[in-house]
Design a protein around this motif. Sequence first.
Motif, PDB file in Angstrom:
ATOM      1  N   ALA A   1     -41.456  90.140  -1.307  1.00 39.61           N
ATOM      2  CA  ALA A   1     -41.050  91.226  -2.205  1.00 39.61           C
ATOM      3  C   ALA A   1     -40.035  90.731  -3.236  1.00 39.61           C
ATOM      4  N   ALA A   2     -39.153  89.838  -2.809  1.00 32.73           N
ATOM      5  CA  ALA A   2     -38.180  89.255  -3.741  1.00 32.73           C
ATOM      6  C   ALA A   2     -38.881  88.397  -4.793  1.00 32.73           C
ATOM      7  N   VAL A   3     -39.934  87.693  -4.392  1.00 35.56           N
ATOM      8  CA  VAL A   3     -40.733  86.924  -5.358  1.00 35.56           C
ATOM      9  C   VAL A   3     -41.342  87.871  -6.382  1.00 35.56           C
ATOM     10  N   CYS A   4     -41.835  89.005  -5.892  1.00 37.60           N
ATOM     11  CA  CYS A   4     -42.375  90.024  -6.798  1.00 37.60           C
ATOM     12  C   CYS A   4     -41.301  90.485  -7.789  1.00 37.60           C
ATOM     13  N   GLY A   5     -40.084  90.723  -7.283  1.00 39.22           N
ATOM     14  CA  GLY A   5     -38.985  91.128  -8.150  1.00 39.22           C
ATOM     15  C   GLY A   5     -38.659  90.079  -9.198  1.00 39.22           C
ATOM     16  N   LEU A   6     -38.701  88.808  -8.803  1.00 40.95           N
ATOM     17  CA  LEU A   6     -38.417  87.715  -9.736  1.00 40.95           C
ATOM     18  C   LEU A   6     -39.470  87.652 -10.834  1.00 40.95           C
ATOM     19  N   ILE A   7     -40.731  87.840 -10.475  1.00 39.57           N
ATOM     20  CA  ILE A   7     -41.808  87.829 -11.479  1.00 39.57           C
ATOM     21  C   ILE A   7     -41.603  88.939 -12.502  1.00 39.57           C
ATOM     22  N   PHE A   8     -41.275  90.120 -12.043  1.00 39.63           N
ATOM     23  CA  PHE A   8     -41.033  91.230 -12.961  1.00 39.63           C
ATOM     24  C   PHE A   8     -39.782  90.987 -13.811  1.00 39.63           C
ATOM     25  N   SER A   9     -38.758  90.390 -13.221  1.00 44.91           N
ATOM     26  CA  SER A   9     -37.521  90.138 -13.981  1.00 44.91           C
ATOM     27  C   SER A   9     -37.748  89.120 -15.095  1.00 44.91           C
ATOM     28  N   ILE A  10     -38.607  88.143 -14.811  1.00 49.18           N
ATOM     29  CA  ILE A  10     -38.944  87.159 -15.860  1.00 49.18           C
ATOM     30  C   ILE A  10     -39.705  87.844 -16.991  1.00 49.18           C
ATOM     31  N   ALA A  11     -40.633  88.750 -16.610  1.00 54.61           N
ATOM     32  CA  ALA A  11     -41.380  89.494 -17.628  1.00 54.61           C
ATOM     33  C   ALA A  11     -40.453  90.399 -18.437  1.00 54.61           C
ATOM     34  N   ALA A  12     -39.386  90.895 -17.785  1.00 51.87           N
ATOM     35  CA  ALA A  12     -38.422  91.758 -18.480  1.00 51.87           C
ATOM     36  C   ALA A  12     -37.487  90.966 -19.382  1.00 51.87           C
ATOM     37  N   LYS A  13     -37.471  89.641 -19.214  1.00 50.80           N
ATOM     38  CA  LYS A  13     -36.620  88.747 -20.007  1.00 50.80           C
ATOM     39  C   LYS A  13     -35.134  89.120 -19.899  1.00 50.80           C
ATOM     40  N   SER A  14     -34.766  89.489 -18.665  1.00 54.41           N
ATOM     41  CA  SER A  14     -33.377  89.866 -18.403  1.00 54.41           C
ATOM     42  C   SER A  14     -32.711  88.766 -17.573  1.00 54.41           C
ATOM     43  N   LYS A  15     -31.758  88.075 -18.164  1.00 49.82           N
ATOM     44  CA  LYS A  15     -31.087  86.980 -17.450  1.00 49.82           C
ATOM     45  C   LYS A  15     -30.349  87.507 -16.221  1.00 49.82           C
ATOM     46  N   ARG A  16     -29.748  88.679 -16.328  1.00 52.41           N
ATOM     47  CA  ARG A  16     -29.022  89.247 -15.198  1.00 52.41           C
ATOM     48  C   ARG A  16     -29.965  89.537 -14.035  1.00 52.41           C
ATOM     49  N   LEU A  17     -31.119  90.128 -14.353  1.00 56.31           N
ATOM     50  CA  LEU A  17     -32.088  90.423 -13.297  1.00 56.31           C
ATOM     51  C   LEU A  17     -32.651  89.146 -12.694  1.00 56.31           C
ATOM     52  N   ILE A  18     -32.919  88.152 -13.541  1.00 57.22           N
ATOM     53  CA  ILE A  18     -33.455  86.878 -13.042  1.00 57.22           C
ATOM     54  C   ILE A  18     -32.469  86.235 -12.081  1.00 57.22           C
ATOM     55  N   SER A  19     -31.180  86.250 -12.453  1.00 54.47           N
ATOM     56  CA  SER A  19     -30.145  85.660 -11.589  1.00 54.47           C
ATOM     57  C   SER A  19     -30.029  86.424 -10.274  1.00 54.47           C
ATOM     58  N   SER A  20     -30.035  87.742 -10.356  1.00 52.82           N
ATOM     59  CA  SER A  20     -29.901  88.559  -9.141  1.00 52.82           C
ATOM     60  C   SER A  20     -31.079  88.344  -8.200  1.00 52.82           C
ATOM     61  N   CYS A  21     -32.273  88.360  -8.759  1.00 51.05           N
ATOM     62  CA  CYS A  21     -33.474  88.159  -7.933  1.00 51.05           C
ATOM     63  C   CYS A  21     -33.483  86.769  -7.311  1.00 51.05           C
ATOM     64  N   SER A  22     -33.039  85.792  -8.053  1.00 53.11           N
ATOM     65  CA  SER A  22     -33.022  84.421  -7.540  1.00 53.11           C
ATOM     66  C   SER A  22     -32.054  84.285  -6.371  1.00 53.11           C
ATOM     67  N   VAL A  23     -30.892  84.943  -6.493  1.00 50.66           N
ATOM     68  CA  VAL A  23     -29.911  84.899  -5.402  1.00 50.66           C
ATOM     69  C   VAL A  23     -30.466  85.558  -4.143  1.00 50.66           C
ATOM     70  N   VAL A  24     -31.065  86.731  -4.318  1.00 48.06           N
ATOM     71  CA  VAL A  24     -31.651  87.438  -3.177  1.00 48.06           C
ATOM     72  C   VAL A  24     -32.747  86.596  -2.532  1.00 48.06           C
ATOM     73  N   LEU A  25     -33.587  85.993  -3.355  1.00 45.91           N
ATOM     74  CA  LEU A  25     -34.691  85.187  -2.848  1.00 45.91           C
ATOM     75  C   LEU A  25     -34.186  84.003  -2.039  1.00 45.91           C
ATOM     76  N   VAL A  26     -33.188  83.297  -2.565  1.00 42.42           N
ATOM     77  CA  VAL A  26     -32.636  82.126  -1.865  1.00 42.42           C
ATOM     78  C   VAL A  26     -31.995  82.544  -0.540  1.00 42.42           C
ATOM     79  N   CYS A  27     -31.250  83.638  -0.571  1.00 47.29           N
ATOM     80  CA  CYS A  27     -30.596  84.113   0.661  1.00 47.29           C
ATOM     81  C   CYS A  27     -31.620  84.479   1.736  1.00 47.29           C
ATOM     82  N   LEU A  28     -32.692  85.145   1.327  1.00 47.30           N
ATOM     83  CA  LEU A  28     -33.729  85.514   2.282  1.00 47.30           C
ATOM     84  C   LEU A  28     -34.451  84.291   2.817  1.00 47.30           C
TER      85      LEU A  28
END
Length: 812
Positions: A181-208
């Motif tokens: 699900a976090a990978v899904c979030g990262l894909i959408f954040s990249i499509a949104a071109k939001s650096k803040r979202l990309i960073s947040s999703c990446s942190v969540v993904l790594v932690c999980l």
Amino acid sequence: MKQCPENLTKANKSIFIGVFLIALCTLMYELLLTRIFSVTMYYHFSFLALSIAMFGISVGGMLVFAYEKWFEKQNIFSVCSLCAIGFALSSVLAILLHINIRLIQDGQLIPLNVAATYTSISLPFLFGGILLSFIFTRYAAQFNELYAVDLIGASLGCLGILLTLSIFDGISAVLLVSLLAAVCGLIFSIAAKSKRLISSCSVVLVCLAIALAINAKSYFGQNPLMRILWAKGTRVTCPLYERWNSFSWIAVSGDPGSSVYVSAAISKVFHSKQRIRGLNLDIDGSARTNLIGWDPVLSNLEVFKYDITNLAYFLFPSPNVLIIGAGGGKDLISALVFDAKHVTGIEINENTLNAVNKRFGDFTGHLDQNAKVSFINDEARSYISRHNKHYDIIQMPFIDTWAATTNGAYVLTEASLYTVEAWKVFLSHLTDHGIFTVSRWYTHKGRGEILRLVGLTAQALKQMGVDNPRAHIVLVRNMSGSDPNAVGVGTLLVCNQPFATSDLKEILEIAKRYQFDIVVSPDFAEDDLIGKIASGEDFSAVAATMPINILPPTDDSPFFFNMLKPSHLFDANLKSYLYDANMAAVMVLVCVLVISIALTYLCIYLPIKFTNTVITSKASAPLACFFLSIGITYMFVEISLIQRLIVFLGHPVYGISVVVFFLLLSSGLGSYFSKRFGLLFHEKFWPRLIPIIVALAVIGCLIPVTITAFSQSETMVRITLSAILVCAAGFFMGMAFPVGLTVAIRDDEQMVPWYWGINGAGSVTGSVLAVLISLNWGIGLLYWAAIAGYAGALGALACAEKKDDMEHLTKK
């Protein structure tokens, strides 16, 4: 509704990938909850929890409908990214809360803890519902393609759960789903071109990912960092060994050096100072079997000669034995103690066999290496049907687990070994004068199970041409005391020929020596009731006078443990026949149905009420009926196919890998091709549902014929035939939703999320209602009720189209 820019363009790859991943994660999470709840709660409570939680998907759709203007203004990729991350985090937090709190005390739910659990596990479904509903609303023109991807993702989630639980434990599996699900979030954040979202999703993904690696490694080392602490209200100590798969959690506990084997089946006259070593192997925290410490001097294991479940061995000097449900190996050792010529143990659970023969092989004596012992990893009925072997003794001791499988935590799930058809298979594989022996718990208070067991035996014998079934039946009991609540064991002996006088004399002498009680035999009955049931005479008339249902289960209604009659649901005399757990299970089912209907009504009513939406279209009411109907009837078909084909396929896992997987996959393909198929019908939409009704009717006629003709075929043949039948049904059913949505979009696009929520609520209610129907009226009636439901949906869609056409003409 004014169309948004996204409605005028095609969905890009990010949208399709995101829909695929969130659908896969949602179904995997649902199946994981089924498996985990089966350990932590009684199976009927797990059904309640999951049914309520699944309403989160419907609520998600309703929120998109209720706050349409807010969602219109938002960047779809940002919203979907946040929802995916919300799914990832809430699924982990919900499961951590669930495994760390006690939910049951003295057999009763703890309300506050249960409320916290139900609320928390609903959140991932809520986020998933918002994400999917938002996407389907924005890209309504491509709904058939998006819905196809959604169903295909869900179908692969079925296979994913089989693979995941063959490697990881339940908690690590949840972490893996959260990671996806976090990978899904990262894909959408990249499509949104939001650096803040990309960073947040990446942190969540790594932690999980780190959490998954640590917990999985600790699980492989038999000391998982995150593990279940409460199982059915009992504190779980760290076991010696534990393993998960898609239909069980096994845990071995005890001290190999000092733990002592005890059993309610052992005669009261056994007073040997010798103590047999034994370890406990628990299945889903409730059903228990024993690993017995091996002793090469078999005379040191004489305790098993005092075990009532082994009574049949006294009638054969050196029998060829088949054990249905080998478990921890106790019954195989018993056969060796009685000098069996050969003993074959069938065990459906590979993890159990690995525990007995590999992990604890030194303790159990490596039974798999004994020349007189064979282990078979298979479903017993399926294996026996496919092999033309005959046995002196076929033994079936305490094999049910009351556990929820991942094809659905349905209340009082089917028991395909306790049907007339199954017993005819077992009896037909006995040698001349061979004995089929079954052992069940026996209490004076819960006598109904034993009465139904005897009735099942008598009716199976009568269908095999036996005029006097009672001449073939002996039931013996071992009780721990005379108290009404005392727990004992009843052992049923069924001979394929009338019991010889010498055999009856031997049984009587053994019973007298070991202080067992004869309950019924060819020339004795403890009371008139059980005597009449054993004789099989006027059985229907006798059954009609009972407050419980003792009619023999069949493959069309294989619910041996459900003995409640709807007309006697609140009868005060029921406690004289049924266990409290069985009564509670059905009562929970009724409560779930009432709650589901109430929640479905609220899902339909509240969004309109609190958003002050004025429904101007006359087509909205029939469209709401249409989406509710196809949600309910789809579940009718799915559950009836699972219940019917699981017996044919011969393994609970196939209920997922064949029925659910192919049904969702073919439904996805049906959705994808719905537009092209619709060209055959020109401007009208409702005729496109006619093939669904025709296909289901043809398949309904073919299934019984196929099962009868190919029941003894090889596994791959049965899987292939089942897949063809399921795909034929699923392909046409997959067209219903896109066809209905096309009419809905043409009528009023702003209502699409509302219809999505109604359909989801209907699916949950349909799953509950389906179980209730099959329990009381049979699987066949459930299937044909589904066909009637699709006919009703066709009528609703035709009505909606007619009203919509009239409105368009009026406007012109």
